[in-house]
Scaffold this motif. Structure first.
Motif, PDB file in Angstrom:
ATOM      1  N   GLY A   1      52.230  24.891  56.406  1.00 38.49           N
ATOM      2  CA  GLY A   1      51.515  24.796  55.137  1.00 38.49           C
ATOM      3  C   GLY A   1      51.498  26.077  54.343  1.00 38.49           C
ATOM      4  O   GLY A   1      50.550  26.333  53.570  1.00 38.49           O
ATOM      5  N   GLU A   2      52.544  26.897  54.465  1.00 40.70           N
ATOM      6  CA  GLU A   2      52.576  28.168  53.747  1.00 40.70           C
ATOM      7  C   GLU A   2      52.631  27.941  52.240  1.00 40.70           C
ATOM      8  O   GLU A   2      53.390  27.108  51.764  1.00 40.70           O
ATOM      9  CB  GLU A   2      53.796  28.996  54.175  1.00 40.70           C
ATOM     10  CG  GLU A   2      53.845  29.302  55.656  1.00 40.70           C
ATOM     11  CD  GLU A   2      54.678  28.293  56.439  1.00 40.70           C
ATOM     12  OE1 GLU A   2      54.826  27.139  55.941  1.00 40.70           O
ATOM     13  OE2 GLU A   2      55.176  28.626  57.520  1.00 40.70           O
ATOM     14  N   GLN A   3      51.827  28.694  51.506  1.00 37.19           N
ATOM     15  CA  GLN A   3      51.825  28.549  50.054  1.00 37.19           C
ATOM     16  C   GLN A   3      51.288  29.801  49.377  1.00 37.19           C
ATOM     17  O   GLN A   3      50.552  30.596  49.988  1.00 37.19           O
ATOM     18  CB  GLN A   3      50.975  27.355  49.641  1.00 37.19           C
ATOM     19  CG  GLN A   3      49.496  27.483  50.005  1.00 37.19           C
ATOM     20  CD  GLN A   3      48.722  26.200  49.747  1.00 37.19           C
ATOM     21  OE1 GLN A   3      48.936  25.193  50.412  1.00 37.19           O
ATOM     22  NE2 GLN A   3      47.827  26.248  48.776  1.00 37.19           N
ATOM     23  N   VAL A   4      51.678  29.956  48.131  1.00 37.47           N
ATOM     24  CA  VAL A   4      51.166  31.066  47.317  1.00 37.47           C
ATOM     25  C   VAL A   4      49.735  30.754  46.888  1.00 37.47           C
ATOM     26  O   VAL A   4      49.412  29.612  46.553  1.00 37.47           O
ATOM     27  CB  VAL A   4      52.057  31.283  46.078  1.00 37.47           C
ATOM     28  CG1 VAL A   4      51.407  32.271  45.100  1.00 37.47           C
ATOM     29  CG2 VAL A   4      53.433  31.775  46.494  1.00 37.47           C
ATOM     30  N   VAL A   5      48.898  31.767  46.899  1.00 30.80           N
ATOM     31  CA  VAL A   5      47.559  31.670  46.327  1.00 30.80           C
ATOM     32  C   VAL A   5      47.558  32.511  45.057  1.00 30.80           C
ATOM     33  O   VAL A   5      47.776  33.725  45.111  1.00 30.80           O
ATOM     34  CB  VAL A   5      46.478  32.164  47.313  1.00 30.80           C
ATOM     35  CG1 VAL A   5      45.095  32.102  46.661  1.00 30.80           C
ATOM     36  CG2 VAL A   5      46.499  31.346  48.591  1.00 30.80           C
ATOM     37  N   ASP A   6      47.337  31.868  43.931  1.00 28.85           N
ATOM     38  CA  ASP A   6      47.412  32.553  42.640  1.00 28.85           C
ATOM     39  C   ASP A   6      46.123  33.331  42.382  1.00 28.85           C
ATOM     40  O   ASP A   6      45.082  32.741  42.084  1.00 28.85           O
ATOM     41  CB  ASP A   6      47.653  31.544  41.525  1.00 28.85           C
ATOM     42  CG  ASP A   6      47.868  32.224  40.168  1.00 28.85           C
ATOM     43  OD1 ASP A   6      47.956  33.469  40.130  1.00 28.85           O
ATOM     44  OD2 ASP A   6      47.934  31.498  39.154  1.00 28.85           O
ATOM     45  N   ILE A   7      46.193  34.638  42.514  1.00 31.88           N
ATOM     46  CA  ILE A   7      45.033  35.493  42.246  1.00 31.88           C
ATOM     47  C   ILE A   7      45.356  36.492  41.133  1.00 31.88           C
ATOM     48  O   ILE A   7      44.710  37.531  41.013  1.00 31.88           O
ATOM     49  CB  ILE A   7      44.583  36.236  43.525  1.00 31.88           C
ATOM     50  CG1 ILE A   7      45.720  37.110  44.078  1.00 31.88           C
ATOM     51  CG2 ILE A   7      44.100  35.263  44.578  1.00 31.88           C
ATOM     52  CD1 ILE A   7      45.286  38.019  45.225  1.00 31.88           C
ATOM     53  N   LYS A   8      46.346  36.173  40.308  1.00 32.21           N
ATOM     54  CA  LYS A   8      46.795  37.070  39.244  1.00 32.21           C
ATOM     55  C   LYS A   8      45.833  37.044  38.057  1.00 32.21           C
ATOM     56  O   LYS A   8      45.598  35.996  37.466  1.00 32.21           O
ATOM     57  CB  LYS A   8      48.196  36.672  38.763  1.00 32.21           C
ATOM     58  CG  LYS A   8      48.791  37.630  37.741  1.00 32.21           C
ATOM     59  CD  LYS A   8      50.145  37.152  37.237  1.00 32.21           C
ATOM     60  CE  LYS A   8      50.000  36.011  36.241  1.00 32.21           C
ATOM     61  NZ  LYS A   8      49.342  36.455  34.985  1.00 32.21           N
ATOM     62  N   PRO A   9      45.267  38.190  37.684  1.00 33.29           N
ATOM     63  CA  PRO A   9      44.458  38.253  36.461  1.00 33.29           C
ATOM     64  C   PRO A   9      45.298  37.864  35.245  1.00 33.29           C
ATOM     65  O   PRO A   9      46.521  38.087  35.219  1.00 33.29           O
ATOM     66  CB  PRO A   9      44.024  39.721  36.398  1.00 33.29           C
ATOM     67  CG  PRO A   9      44.071  40.182  37.819  1.00 33.29           C
ATOM     68  CD  PRO A   9      45.233  39.458  38.419  1.00 33.29           C
ATOM     69  N   ARG A  10      44.655  37.313  34.248  1.00 33.63           N
ATOM     70  CA  ARG A  10      45.376  36.765  33.097  1.00 33.63           C
ATOM     71  C   ARG A  10      46.219  37.803  32.364  1.00 33.63           C
ATOM     72  O   ARG A  10      47.301  37.486  31.870  1.00 33.63           O
ATOM     73  CB  ARG A  10      44.384  36.131  32.122  1.00 33.63           C
ATOM     74  CG  ARG A  10      43.787  34.825  32.602  1.00 33.63           C
ATOM     75  CD  ARG A  10      42.644  34.396  31.700  1.00 33.63           C
ATOM     76  NE  ARG A  10      41.518  35.343  31.778  1.00 33.63           N
ATOM     77  CZ  ARG A  10      40.395  35.212  31.087  1.00 33.63           C
ATOM     78  NH1 ARG A  10      40.257  34.205  30.229  1.00 33.63           N
ATOM     79  NH2 ARG A  10      39.425  36.087  31.231  1.00 33.63           N
ATOM     80  N   SER A  11      45.779  39.030  32.282  1.00 34.84           N
ATOM     81  CA  SER A  11      46.484  40.031  31.481  1.00 34.84           C
ATOM     82  C   SER A  11      47.601  40.751  32.233  1.00 34.84           C
ATOM     83  O   SER A  11      48.275  41.603  31.664  1.00 34.84           O
ATOM     84  CB  SER A  11      45.489  41.060  30.940  1.00 34.84           C
ATOM     85  OG  SER A  11      44.757  41.654  31.989  1.00 34.84           O
ATOM     86  N   ILE A  12      47.801  40.424  33.520  1.00 34.79           N
ATOM     87  CA  ILE A  12      48.901  41.027  34.270  1.00 34.79           C
ATOM     88  C   ILE A  12      50.154  40.190  34.060  1.00 34.79           C
ATOM     89  O   ILE A  12      50.109  38.957  34.039  1.00 34.79           O
ATOM     90  CB  ILE A  12      48.555  41.119  35.770  1.00 34.79           C
ATOM     91  CG1 ILE A  12      47.440  42.150  35.982  1.00 34.79           C
ATOM     92  CG2 ILE A  12      49.774  41.513  36.586  1.00 34.79           C
ATOM     93  CD1 ILE A  12      47.055  42.370  37.433  1.00 34.79           C
ATOM     94  N   GLU A  13      51.282  40.864  33.934  1.00 38.87           N
ATOM     95  CA  GLU A  13      52.531  40.177  33.628  1.00 38.87           C
ATOM     96  C   GLU A  13      52.959  39.239  34.745  1.00 38.87           C
ATOM     97  O   GLU A  13      52.570  39.397  35.912  1.00 38.87           O
ATOM     98  CB  GLU A  13      53.626  41.206  33.364  1.00 38.87           C
ATOM     99  CG  GLU A  13      53.931  42.094  34.562  1.00 38.87           C
ATOM    100  CD  GLU A  13      54.919  43.194  34.230  1.00 38.87           C
ATOM    101  OE1 GLU A  13      55.485  43.767  35.181  1.00 38.87           O
ATOM    102  OE2 GLU A  13      55.116  43.482  33.036  1.00 38.87           O
ATOM    103  N   GLU A  14      53.792  38.266  34.398  1.00 34.43           N
ATOM    104  CA  GLU A  14      54.300  37.302  35.360  1.00 34.43           C
ATOM    105  C   GLU A  14      55.148  37.998  36.420  1.00 34.43           C
ATOM    106  O   GLU A  14      55.735  39.048  36.176  1.00 34.43           O
ATOM    107  CB  GLU A  14      55.134  36.231  34.639  1.00 34.43           C
ATOM    108  CG  GLU A  14      54.328  35.353  33.693  1.00 34.43           C
ATOM    109  CD  GLU A  14      53.244  34.555  34.401  1.00 34.43           C
ATOM    110  OE1 GLU A  14      53.476  34.166  35.568  1.00 34.43           O
ATOM    111  OE2 GLU A  14      52.183  34.333  33.811  1.00 34.43           O
TER     112      GLU A  14
END
Length: 328
Positions: free
Chosen positions: A182-195
């Motif tokens: 069940g490996e997966q990315v957890v999106d914890i990126k602040p909105r103003s940080i680039e992709e």
């Protein structure tokens, strides 16, 4: 007669003033002690504006014990009974808050996992040596941050024999002695940080005691400057991670990560409000040359994080931390 009277007045003045000055100094020390005790005990009421002052104070709360010792020495030198009495307040608050961390911790039980958390540094010049040192800990799980090419290949090669299961997402990774799924990315990126910024993952650990949801995260760095503590990105990322963990359906949960904050820091409340952390051990992990705070954390839900300690320095600017997690 006039001269003798004047001399008597001067003598009387010089005999009184030193005592008054000593008493005033004792009151000043007592006042400082009371304020220190108030900050230690009621740090949550310190406003976080301007400059996230509350978070800044909370980042160094354990070091309040050093200030207590300094005040104690001064009070003894001054022989101030009122200052010594006032010092009972910060001493009591510090012991109540941090005294348990001085205890050795209980012996490990049967249903537990040994875990290691380490920010290995993207400038590490000896990734293979770092990996071997972590493997020597005998941990069940090893979480790493700041994994970059070409160092990643060195970690994978050095850890393969002891940890046949691993997952890497972005710049964070988890190595395990037990199967992962069940490996997966957890999106914890602040909105103003680039992709392209990816510092969170989640995997299911098939441990001998049942399934465990393991999270690895590296929250954004904070900076201390003339304007105070710059932690907006860190706080936003912590809120996103807290939301993901709150929605986790598998129990128990273990979080391993460089959270760029101490557990007392209100910026980590989205995590500390729902996860338990170490019951003993200070384990100051950063900076490695002179550790001032533990910003590398092990937290858990439906489990108990026992004694936490640091491992010897590696090629990183962080020290590794190792803890025993007893599963409920």
């Amino acid at each position: 007669m006039v001269e003798r009277a004047g001399s008597g007045a001067v003598a009387a003045e010089t005999s009184v003033v030193p005592g008054v000055g000593k008493q005033r100094r004792g009151c000043v020390l007592a006042g400082v002690a009371v304020v220190l005790g108030g900050v230690l005990g009621f740090h949550r009421v310190v406003p976080n504006w301007p400059g996230r002052m509350g978070s800044l104070v909370e980042s160094f709360l354990p070091w309040g014990g050093v200030l207590v010792v300094v005040l104690l020495v001064v009070a003894l030198v001054r022989r101030s009974a009122v200052a010594l009495l006032a010092l009972l307040l910060p001493v009591g608050v510090w012991v109540d808050t941090f005294g348990g961390l001085l205890l050795p911790g209980e012996e490990g039980g049967g249903r537990e996992l040994v875990v290691v958390q380490h920010n290995v540094s993207d400038e590490n010049r000896d990734p293979a040596g770092t990996a071997r040192a972590l493997a020597d800990s005998g941990a069940d799980l090893v979480a790493l941050e700041e994994l970059v090419d070409p160092q990643l290949a060195a970690y994978e090669k050095a850890l393969a024999a002891d940890y046949p299961h691993h997952v890497v997402r972005g710049t964070v990774g988890l190595w395990s002695k037990h199967p992962l799924s069940g490996e997966q990315v957890v999106d914890i990126k602040p909105r103003s940080i680039e992709e392209g910024w990816s510092r969170g993952l989640r995997a299911m650990v098939r441990s001998p005691y049942g399934d465990v949801a393991a999270y690895v995260a590296h929250l954004p760095s904070v900076r201390v400057g003339v304007g105070g503590l710059a932690s907006q990105w860190r706080d936003e990322s912590a809120a996103l991670l807290g939301r993901a963990i709150a929605g986790e359906s598998v129990e128990p949960v273990i979080l391993l990560g460089d959270l760029n904050g101490v557990v007392e820091d209100r910026g980590l409340r989205p995590l500390t409000s729902q996860l338990a952390f170490a019951e003993s051990g200070f384990a100051f992990s950063f900076p490695a040359a002179f550790p001032l705070a533990r910003i590398d954390q092990v937290m858990a839900r439906s489990a108990t994080v026992g004694h936490i300690r640091t491992l010897p320095a590696t090629g990183s600017d962080h020290l590794p931390v190792v803890a025993r997690v007893a599963l409920e």
